[in-house]
Scaffold this motif. Sequence first.
Motif, mmCIF file in Angstrom:
data_model
loop_
_atom_site.group_PDB
_atom_site.id
_atom_site.type_symbol
_atom_site.label_atom_id
_atom_site.label_comp_id
_atom_site.label_asym_id
_atom_site.label_seq_id
_atom_site.Cartn_x
_atom_site.Cartn_y
_atom_site.Cartn_z
ATOM 1 N N SER A 75 36.556 35.194 36.848
ATOM 2 C CA SER A 75 35.873 36.479 37.075
ATOM 3 C C SER A 75 36.833 37.577 37.538
ATOM 4 C CB SER A 75 34.725 36.323 38.069
ATOM 5 O OG SER A 75 35.221 35.851 39.290
ATOM 6 N N LEU A 76 38.074 37.221 37.928
ATOM 7 C CA LEU A 76 39.048 38.268 38.252
ATOM 8 C C LEU A 76 39.480 39.015 36.982
ATOM 9 C CD1 LEU A 76 41.467 36.715 40.924
ATOM 10 C CD2 LEU A 76 39.651 38.379 41.273
ATOM 11 N N CYS A 77 39.345 38.361 35.799
ATOM 12 C CA CYS A 77 39.773 39.004 34.540
ATOM 13 C C CYS A 77 38.957 40.253 34.214
ATOM 14 C CB CYS A 77 39.741 38.006 33.393
ATOM 15 S SG CYS A 77 41.118 36.839 33.463
ATOM 16 N N PRO A 78 37.599 40.161 34.136
ATOM 17 C CA PRO A 78 36.870 41.409 33.856
ATOM 18 C C PRO A 78 37.060 42.462 34.940
ATOM 19 C CG PRO A 78 35.356 39.550 34.149
ATOM 20 C CD PRO A 78 36.730 38.976 34.142
ATOM 21 N N GLU A 79 37.324 42.013 36.175
ATOM 22 C CA GLU A 79 37.474 42.973 37.276
ATOM 23 C C GLU A 79 38.824 43.707 37.224
ATOM 24 O OE1 GLU A 79 37.413 42.970 42.168
ATOM 25 O OE2 GLU A 79 36.889 41.138 41.096
ATOM 26 N N TRP A 80 39.898 42.977 36.837
ATOM 27 C CA TRP A 80 41.245 43.532 37.001
ATOM 28 C C TRP A 80 42.048 43.722 35.727
ATOM 29 C CZ3 TRP A 80 43.049 45.721 41.267
ATOM 30 C CH2 TRP A 80 42.392 45.442 42.478
ATOM 31 N N SER A 138 42.881 47.250 34.575
ATOM 32 C CA SER A 138 43.563 48.089 35.580
ATOM 33 C C SER A 138 45.043 47.731 35.708
ATOM 34 C CB SER A 138 42.928 47.906 36.958
ATOM 35 O OG SER A 138 41.539 47.996 36.865
ATOM 36 N N VAL A 163 39.340 33.617 42.514
ATOM 37 C CA VAL A 163 38.310 34.201 43.393
ATOM 38 C C VAL A 163 38.209 33.410 44.689
ATOM 39 C CG1 VAL A 163 35.880 34.890 43.506
ATOM 40 C CG2 VAL A 163 37.058 34.890 41.336
#
Length: 306
Positions: A66-71, A74, A117
């Motif tokens: 879930s860090l992939c869609p978040e970061w 960016s 995460v």
Amino acid sequence: SKLTSLGQLEMTWRSRVHFHPLLVRVLHKSRLRYYGKPEKKLDMPYQAYFEVADGSGMMSMVLWNSLCPEWYNSIKVGTVLLLEQYAIKTSYPFKTQPTPGDSQMKRFATIEISLNVRDPPTKISIIPEEMVKPDWGLPEVKYRFITRSELDDLPNNHSCDVIGLVTFVGRAERARKREHGEDFWLYRWAHAIDGTSDQPFILELFATSQPDVFENIHPMTYLVCTQMRVVRDLTENLSSTIYLTTSNESQMFITGWHKGQPYTKDTKVKNFIQWTKTQNEADQMKKTVIGGYYPFPRPPNNFLKY
């Protein structure tokens, strides 16, 4: 806070559980990988590799789930990161390796930084470029731009970056990843010129994790492709056409996306921009083509050779 370096991590990682924060610059970015399987109940089975560096050398960093869609969007090539509460794992041996722009840079290949995460929950901070201090000793992003006139002398599988004015872009096509599988690669062919040769760059552009760029490659746009690989026919047919294909770490940029990218300082990029200023837009427009079927590499002229 007390920082550590990639070099110190490699020497001490086996004897530690908690690590000091890291300050690194992103030098390469892979496409996003989806590894979901019907029988595994993972919410977001995504993974992305980055190559990050500080004054001591370069190491892989892996962004999980879930860090992939978040970061993922960016963290760009050139971004400076402060990493806290990360894990260190032994490297996955079969991953692709980008060719560093700086051939002198030390590579720490035995371990990689793992961002998750939980276990432990990683804290990622992006440091704005104007706040980056020279005394941090972070390396600059370096490129390996080539001109079209240099391409003919390069060996098969050589890694390079290119910039050109798009004169042709084909429709999106699909190729099966495996013979009987249901997964496809999406790709399109493009031609780009840079004024150093009568011949264009022939580019086989697979869809990277930049759909907004891939879908908007049009004639007359300035196209930059990084970490491309040279493909040439190694058989006795020396007159065959040479082309470039994307790799796992390729990035593509078109007009509207160039501002602030590290490659804008590169000499060959500046030379290309100077050349475009000498061109008549209407004349170039007449030579451009879009869409259609593009059989490549071309089949031989007669059936016997075929």
